[in-house]
Write an enzyme that holds these catalytic residues in place. Structure first.
Site, PDB file in Angstrom:
ATOM      1  CG  HIS A 260     -12.328  28.490 -19.167  1.00 46.87           C
ATOM      2  ND1 HIS A 260     -11.261  27.689 -19.483  1.00 46.87           N
ATOM      3  CD2 HIS A 260     -11.813  29.688 -18.794  1.00 46.87           C
ATOM      4  CE1 HIS A 260     -10.142  28.366 -19.287  1.00 46.87           C
ATOM      5  NE2 HIS A 260     -10.444  29.584 -18.879  1.00 46.87           N
ATOM      6  CG  ASP A 311     -13.067  37.577 -17.393  1.00 49.53           C
ATOM      7  OD1 ASP A 311     -12.198  38.110 -16.685  1.00 49.53           O
ATOM      8  OD2 ASP A 311     -12.812  37.031 -18.479  1.00 49.53           O
TER       9      ASP A 311
END
Ligand code: SDX
Length: 374
Positions: A260, A311
């Site tokens: 991320h 996700d």
């Protein structure tokens, strides 16, 4: 003029927001000041959608009014339904979602009214109608009848109803609701920044959300939840997982659902979503995906110290709920419309045209030769 290049706007703070706060240091995410994990345990998605859009959690009567407003606006026009039915069956559902919102812009009487009141009304219409459009394509591309929304079902129940013609167990609906709460908002991510950039030229909300959907589709952003499932399908069974992920890392491949830009020691949404993924795996008697999940996660952390993002658990959760893989990112869309809309309204309130600079690295100044001289 400072001409230092910050590729990908890495570490650059471009504006203020009151919508959400991502705090990587203490691994926390808040919407309007409330921690997401708290919202997941104490609220339904409609309450959180109201919060993201309006800035405060609703009381009972505000929530009822909001739900009625959604009920009233859920139907899509016959025109849009027919367009969706006639779209190429092989279209990616994200492209269908993008086109559907664009058509909604053509049909909306207030498209060119950018007042805060009109933008809120349009945001609610887009939020209410987009799941109906996505579910219509879910069925139409399989040659099935399109199921209209039903009054008095919750947002999540309605989506199951329109996709499958039935509503599953309440634990499954809760897990879906939680995923929508976690997907609702995440500050200046790529798609939200896209929406704010489009808005900064004083363009309209339908255009900004259409652009945001295109941005979310990419596998480095929302499209990752689909890629996670494709990876798990390639791995096939838990016995293959360790070798598969190690090979992938040896080949220096990017592993979808991990890493991320902001969180470096774990995405704050993952523990909550992982918990609900495990519940869904238990209810659906999953024998492999929850095991593959753990093995891949362990190797990624041990070898690379790279943690999963949201996700990673949503992908297999949606699969076990029965959704087709290419519908995972459209599910992200139906939730993130709230965050995008809140940012679009915030951008309008204190707008400044977004227009960064670039450093030129092309050909030096040169003269144009006439066609017969080249
Ligand atoms: C979302 O920003 C948001 O808020 C987005 C989001 C939201 O709610 O809106 O949270 C939703 O988009 C989540 C992210 C989904 N994407 C993926 O899962 C795709 C896989 N992830 C990566 O491609 C990557 O981690 C990014 C794109 C998410 C972040 O990219 P950065 O910040 O530009 O970092 P990078 O790609 O430059 O990686 C830094 C290093 C590299 O190694 P080195 O070259 O320094 O040796 O970390 C490695 C990368 O190779 N790395 C990975 C990796 N992620 C980072 N290596 C293998 N697999 C990965 N997933």
């Amino acid at each position: 003029m400072n001409d230092e290049i910050k590729k990908g706007l890495l570490g650059i703070v471009v504006d203020e927001t009151t919508v959400s706060q991502v705090m990587p240091d203490i691994n926390s995410l808040t919407y309007r000041g409330y921690a997401v994990q708290d919202l997941c345990e104490k609220c339904i998605f409609e309450e959180v959608a109201y919060l993201v859009l309006n800035g405060e959690l609703p009381n009972k009567s505000q929530l009822n009014k909001f739900k009625k407003e959604l009920d009233k606006n859920r139907n899509i026009t016959i025109n849009l339904r027919e367009i969706i039915k006639h779209m190429p069956k092989k279209s990616h559902p994200m492209d269908v979602a993008r086109t559907a919102v664009s058509v909604m812009g053509l049909e909306d009487k207030e498209t060119n009214n950018n007042s805060s009141e009109a933008n809120m009304r349009k945001a609610i219409r887009i939020f209410a109608k987009t799941p109906t459009a996505i579910a219509a394509f879910f069925r139409a591309r399989k040659g099935k009848n399109v199921i209209p929304p039903k009054k008095n079902l919750s947002f999540s129940e309605n989506f199951f109803h329109m996709c499958f013609g039935k509503v599953p167990k309440k634990e499954i609906v809760k897990a879906f609701d939680v995923s929508l709460i976690l997907y609702a908002e995440h500050s200046f991510n790529v798609s939200t920044f896209t929406a704010r950039t489009i808005t900064s030229s004083l363009s309209d909300i339908h255009g900004a959300i259409t652009g945001a959907i295109a941005s979310l589709k990419g596998p480095l952003h929302g499209g990752a939840n689909e890629e996670v499932m494709r990876m798990m399908n390639k791995i096939k069974k838990p016995e293959n997982a360790n070798k598969w992920i190690n090979n992938s890392l040896d080949k220096k491949e990017v592993v979808m659902g991990f890493g991320h830009r902001v969180y470096k020691s774990g995405d704050s949404r993952v523990p909550t979503m992982k918990k609900y993924f495990k519940k869904v795996a238990e209810i659906t008697k999953d024998k492999k995906f929850h095991k593959i999940y753990d093995i891949v996660e362990k190797v990624m952390i041990e070898r690379k110290n790279i943690h999963p993002n949201v996700d990673y658990p949503t992908g297999p959760t949606y699969h076990l709920m029965g959704f087709d893989t290419d519908f995972f990112t459209p599910i992200f869309v139906i939730s993130r419309i709230t965050g995008w809309s809140a940012h679009i309204m915030e951008q309008h309130k204190a707008n400044k045209l977004i227009r960064p600079l670039s450093k030129y690295s092309g050909e030096k100044y040169r003269k144009v030769l006439l066609l017969n001289q080249r």
